[in-house]
Every structure is written in C-alpha cells, then in structure tokens.
Design a protein around this motif. Structure first.
Motif, PDB file in Angstrom:
ATOM      1  N   GLU A 147       0.857  -1.186   0.000  1.00  0.00           N
ATOM      2  CA  GLU A 147       0.000   0.000   0.000  1.00  0.00           C
ATOM      3  C   GLU A 147       0.892   1.236   0.000  1.00  0.00           C
ATOM      4  OE1 GLU A 147      -3.116   0.335  -0.387  1.00  0.00           O
ATOM      5  OE2 GLU A 147      -3.998  -1.612   0.091  1.00  0.00           O
ATOM      6  N   LEU A 148       0.456   2.258  -0.704  1.00  0.00           N
ATOM      7  CA  LEU A 148       1.172   3.535  -0.712  1.00  0.00           C
ATOM      8  C   LEU A 148       0.583   4.434   0.360  1.00  0.00           C
ATOM      9  CD1 LEU A 148       3.205   5.517  -1.991  1.00  0.00           C
ATOM     10  CD2 LEU A 148       1.386   6.208  -3.578  1.00  0.00           C
ATOM     11  N   TYR A 149       1.423   4.899   1.260  1.00  0.00           N
ATOM     12  CA  TYR A 149       0.985   5.800   2.326  1.00  0.00           C
ATOM     13  C   TYR A 149       0.858   7.220   1.779  1.00  0.00           C
ATOM     14  CZ  TYR A 149       1.357   8.913   6.357  1.00  0.00           C
ATOM     15  OH  TYR A 149       1.164   9.921   7.273  1.00  0.00           O
ATOM     16  N   LEU A 150      -0.287   7.839   2.031  1.00  0.00           N
ATOM     17  CA  LEU A 150      -0.512   9.223   1.637  1.00  0.00           C
ATOM     18  C   LEU A 150      -0.501  10.104   2.879  1.00  0.00           C
ATOM     19  CD1 LEU A 150      -3.476   8.802  -0.899  1.00  0.00           C
ATOM     20  CD2 LEU A 150      -1.027   9.006  -1.417  1.00  0.00           C
ATOM     21  N   PRO A 151       0.517  10.961   3.046  1.00  0.00           N
ATOM     22  CA  PRO A 151       0.507  11.877   4.183  1.00  0.00           C
ATOM     23  C   PRO A 151      -0.768  12.713   4.208  1.00  0.00           C
ATOM     24  CG  PRO A 151       2.634  11.907   3.082  1.00  0.00           C
ATOM     25  CD  PRO A 151       1.708  11.107   2.211  1.00  0.00           C
ATOM     26  N   GLN A 152      -1.146  13.167   5.376  1.00  0.00           N
ATOM     27  CA  GLN A 152      -2.455  13.801   5.556  1.00  0.00           C
ATOM     28  C   GLN A 152      -2.664  15.006   4.648  1.00  0.00           C
ATOM     29  OE1 GLN A 152      -3.284  14.550   9.667  1.00  0.00           O
ATOM     30  NE2 GLN A 152      -5.491  14.665   9.345  1.00  0.00           N
ATOM     31  N   ALA A 153      -1.581  15.706   4.284  1.00  0.00           N
ATOM     32  CA  ALA A 153      -1.732  16.881   3.423  1.00  0.00           C
ATOM     33  C   ALA A 153      -2.262  16.514   2.041  1.00  0.00           C
ATOM     34  CB  ALA A 153      -0.387  17.599   3.293  1.00  0.00           C
TER      35      ALA A 153
END
Length: 380
Positions: A147-153
């Motif tokens: 899975e690719l982590y997407l930072p909250q921004a």
C-alpha cells in the motif's frame, strides 16, 4: 544453475498463471516484456532502459502499461500472493511480516511524496513510503502485499490528488491502518501461517494486537521501551521497568536466525504479563539484549500457546529481518525502487510487477534446489 531453456520455460509457465489479469493481448505482451526487463541484469531499470531491453524505440508502450491499459492490478497482487505461498507455504512456521520502506523522490507531484522520515535513509527526506506485507518460512521469503501511504496533506488537497490520479474515494489512512488492512486480506485469503511479527511502529498499536488475539493469531511484535503493560500483580509499568526486574538467571543466549554476517546471537528473557487471559494462551513481554552492550535492549509483546518455548519467540522476533532482505533483493534485483512514475495507479502497478518478479526468483530458486536434490549424487 539453471540453463536458458529451463529459465524460459519456467518464466512462460509463471506468466501464464496470471495472464487472465490482462484482458487484451497488447497489455499481456507488455507486462511480459516489463517482467523480463525487471529480471534482467540492468543496473537501473527505469522506463528507457527497460524499453531498450525489450527492443522498443522508447518507453511509451511500457508507460501505457503502467498508466492507461486496463488490467487487474489487485488481481495480480492476489496471484502473486498465491504463487508465493505455493512455493513457501508452511502452516506452522510461516510468518507474516509488516514493515515499510522509503522511496526517495524529487519534486512534489509524485503521489504521496512529502518530506517525511524514511527508515531507508535514516532521516527525513523527500520520499514516498510504501507499506508492505511479507511472507517468510524456512523455504524463503517474498513480498505479498503493498500500500502507498498518503501523508495527511495529500487527501486534504483534492486537486493535487486528482492531478496524481488519486480518486476522491481515497481517504487518509495511517500506516497503522494500512498494515492491518493487508493482514486482514491475507487472513481472508486463507494462506497458511503460524505467526505475525512487526516493528514497533505497528506493534505498539493496541487495537492491532487485540484484533490478532480475537482471531487467535499468534504474534511477536516490537514495542518501545515506554510501552505500558499489565503486570501479573495488576500494576501498569513500562516495558523497560518490567525487564529491569527480570533476574539474571532468566536470560538465555539464543540464535534468532542467520543474518548476512552469520548467526544473530543475543541474550533473551521474558516476563509473564496480562493476568486475565484465554485458557491455554500465554502473554509475555520479551526482551532481546545485546551481548556486547547490555544497555541495548529491544522489547516485544507476545501472544501464543502457553507452552511456547522462549527459543521459538526469539525465532519469530528474528524473522522480522526477512522483510528487510526482501526489500534489499527487490531493490537490487527486480527494480522495486527504480520507477519513474508519478501517478497513483502507476505506482501500484510497477510495485506489483516488481513483487511478481521477486516471486519468480523465489520459485526458480526452489525449482533449482529441488532439481539438485533429485539429481543422483556420484559416489566418492
């Protein structure tokens, strides 16, 4: 070593097992070419070098495979998992391992890129973070989910997401949510495994540990020294305080598995925790102490059958390094981090194809070893 004919036959059989994920002949051919390129001896496996290896004039057709062709990326992921387990599966000694790795990137447009801590670099860098699930057994190891982590921004800026191909349905999820989601997929698939292990970024998440207990999943997960545990006398001390009270005679010197430089030998001890427990099950705080530096101690929370030996808990704790070996081999041999894509879907497609190439190497090694075992030995 296997000869070229054997390699080609094995590769054809391997790609045929998931050809149905590519509904059109063009995408099927390009995927096969892409995999051949990832398995080649190229030092860098980016769009241009892969295209040259495949006899293409430029990278456009391979880029279409990653960005535009219609094919089932998650279906291929499931096939990769099944092929890995077919080669490595062990219901007693199989271990699922959660971990993440960083992919250094320039610019701001690649999906999920941000200045964030990368364990790969050991510092804050401009990078993407991929969360992975690995499968390890005495037969070998492989990556089986991602899975690719997407930072909250990122999810907060929908225009930026759309430009990177991230759909409006993709919401923010922490790494501690992405990891358990992959564990749940693995459990639902019915793959055989006996244990789960993870580093402290995941091990310290109590809801993950409780979910595993509820499903009877034995685990050895790292936690920080400040982790609060429920002691047998109902106190709630920190992990390092519990271990400080363990008598010296309780420590055992054990090998938790071979590493790049030989056996990994440490002193190990455990203490009972959680006085309320399911009958027949044990809960322990496990400690690993360096032989050369007694102040260097790692901590783990464990759940398993109550008669599980200390040596087995140490083995599972040591099995976590298998995922690092997967990252190293995949980055060096199958181009895991060599991609030059920006899009969200393209990241998943490249990573999944790299994982497939890694599983092919795992299966090829198994077949070669089996062939060696089946070959009669000359008498000396």
């Amino acid at each position: 070593m296997t000869d070229l004919d054997t390699w080609s036959r094995s590769f054809s059989e391997f790609t045929a097992s998931f050809a149905h994920r590519f509904p059109r002949i063009e995408s099927r051919r390009q995927a096969t070419s892409y995999l051949r390129g990832l398995l080649s001896e190229l030092e860098r496996k980016n769009g241009w070098t892969l295209a040259e290896t495949c006899g293409e004039r430029g990278p456009e057709r391979l880029q279409r495979l990653l960005n535009f062709y219609a094919w089932d990326t998650d279906g291929l992921r499931d096939d990769v998992r099944a092929l890995a387990v077919e080669a490595l599966g062990d219901p007693d000694h199989g271990v699922l391992i959660l971990d993440d790795t960083g992919f250094l990137k320039k610019g701001t447009k690649s999906a999920g890129v941000a200045r964030q801590y990368s364990g790969t670099a050991g510092r804050i860098e401009n990078c993407q973070i991929g969360v992975f699930l690995a499968y390890a057994s005495p037969r070998g190891r492989a990556l089986i989910d991602r899975e690719l982590y997407l930072p909250q921004a990122w999810p907060q800026d929908r225009d930026r997401c759309r430009a990177a191909g991230i759909g409006d349905e993709v919401a923010f999820a922490t790494r501690n949510e992405l990891g358990p989601a992959m564990l749940k997929r693995a459990l639902a698939s019915g793959i055989p495994f006996g244990w789960v292990t993870a580093d402290e970024a995941y091990g310290q998440v109590s809801r993950l540990r409780m979910w595993m207990e509820q499903h009877g999943i034995h685990h050895v997960v790292a936690v920080p020294k400040s982790q609060t545990v429920v002691a047998m006398d109902l106190r709630m001390p920190r992990a390092h305080q519990v271990v400080a009270e363990v008598p010296e005679r309780a420590w055992e010197r054990l090998n938790c598995g071979d590493g790049a430089h030989g056996p990994r030998i440490y002193d190990w001890a455990r203490a009972d925790i959680r006085p309320w427990r399911e009958p027949g099950k044990g809960h322990w705080l496990l400690a690993r102490r360096s032989i050369t530096d007694p102040t260097d101690i790692a901590y783990y929370i464990c759940f398993a059958d109550e008669h599980t030996p200390l040596a087995e808990l140490a083995r599972i704790a040591g099995a976590r390094w298998a995922v690092q070996e997967c990252f190293q081999v995949a980055k060096n041999e199958t181009g895991l981090d060599h991609y030059q894509v920006r899009g969200y879907r393209a990241w998943y497609r490249h990573i999944t194809l790299s994982m497939a190439a890694l599983v092919f190497l795992v299966r090829l090694r198994r077949d070669v070893q089996k062939g060696d075992q089946d070959t009669p030995r000359a008498c000396v």
